[in-house]
Design a protein around this motif. Sequence first.
Motif, PDB file in Angstrom:
ATOM      1  N   ALA A  41       0.832  -1.207   0.000  1.00 15.86           N
ATOM      2  CA  ALA A  41       0.000   0.000   0.000  1.00 15.86           C
ATOM      3  C   ALA A  41       0.866   1.256   0.000  1.00 15.86           C
ATOM      4  O   ALA A  41       0.600   2.203  -0.744  1.00 15.86           O
ATOM      5  N   THR A  42       1.898   1.252   0.811  1.00 20.05           N
ATOM      6  CA  THR A  42       2.817   2.400   0.850  1.00 20.05           C
ATOM      7  C   THR A  42       3.531   2.572  -0.476  1.00 20.05           C
ATOM      8  O   THR A  42       3.634   3.689  -1.000  1.00 20.05           O
ATOM      9  N   LEU A  43       4.005   1.481  -1.030  1.00 21.63           N
ATOM     10  CA  LEU A  43       4.696   1.517  -2.321  1.00 21.63           C
ATOM     11  C   LEU A  43       3.773   2.040  -3.411  1.00 21.63           C
ATOM     12  O   LEU A  43       4.177   2.851  -4.247  1.00 21.63           O
ATOM     13  N   MET A  44       2.521   1.585  -3.392  1.00 15.68           N
ATOM     14  CA  MET A  44       1.556   1.986  -4.406  1.00 15.68           C
ATOM     15  C   MET A  44       1.330   3.503  -4.366  1.00 15.68           C
ATOM     16  O   MET A  44       1.360   4.166  -5.412  1.00 15.68           O
ATOM     17  N   VAL A  45       1.151   4.061  -3.188  1.00 13.10           N
ATOM     18  CA  VAL A  45       0.919   5.497  -3.063  1.00 13.10           C
ATOM     19  C   VAL A  45       2.156   6.276  -3.505  1.00 13.10           C
ATOM     20  O   VAL A  45       2.059   7.257  -4.257  1.00 13.10           O
ATOM     21  N   ASN A  46       3.330   5.839  -3.070  1.00 14.03           N
ATOM     22  CA  ASN A  46       4.568   6.526  -3.461  1.00 14.03           C
ATOM     23  C   ASN A  46       4.781   6.476  -4.972  1.00 14.03           C
ATOM     24  O   ASN A  46       5.238   7.456  -5.567  1.00 14.03           O
ATOM     25  N   ALA A  52       3.092  10.896 -11.169  1.00 11.96           N
ATOM     26  CA  ALA A  52       2.463  12.181 -11.478  1.00 11.96           C
ATOM     27  C   ALA A  52       3.517  13.268 -11.682  1.00 11.96           C
ATOM     28  O   ALA A  52       3.426  14.073 -12.624  1.00 11.96           O
ATOM     29  N   TRP A  53       4.517  13.284 -10.815  1.00 11.97           N
ATOM     30  CA  TRP A  53       5.606  14.257 -10.976  1.00 11.97           C
ATOM     31  C   TRP A  53       6.360  14.020 -12.273  1.00 11.97           C
ATOM     32  O   TRP A  53       6.703  14.963 -12.994  1.00 11.97           O
ATOM     33  N   TYR A  72       4.395   5.138 -18.572  1.00 11.80           N
ATOM     34  CA  TYR A  72       3.472   4.474 -17.641  1.00 11.80           C
ATOM     35  C   TYR A  72       3.427   2.972 -17.910  1.00 11.80           C
ATOM     36  O   TYR A  72       3.379   2.178 -16.986  1.00 11.80           O
ATOM     37  N   ARG A  73       3.433   2.602 -19.199  1.00 13.09           N
ATOM     38  CA  ARG A  73       3.418   1.174 -19.529  1.00 13.09           C
ATOM     39  C   ARG A  73       4.647   0.470 -18.974  1.00 13.09           C
ATOM     40  O   ARG A  73       4.566  -0.657 -18.509  1.00 13.09           O
TER      41      ARG A  73
END
Length: 87
Positions: A41-46, A52-53, A72-73
């Motif tokens: 979960a932490t990895l996914m958010v990071n 995005a940046w 992204y791919r």
Amino acid sequence: MMLSWMNYGYDAAMLTFEAQQVIGLRLAKLSAGGPAAALEATLMVNEKIAAAWEAGATLAAGGSGHKVLKRYRRHVGANYRRLKRRR
């Protein structure tokens, strides 16, 4: 011109398909709970914040949306390989 749109469409469709696979693997991992789920979960958010940046920087530097899509791919593919390995 038509070929570039076809390539863009193909990459967009493949990203959709590949992302669904990663979502399924992540849901399985998260539903198992425990420290591995918390780490995922932490990895996914990071990863979302970093992506995005990265996309913003690419576009600000004059890069195309297709370039962002292809990047992204690569990220999604790397996540798929990582999650598939640890099943």
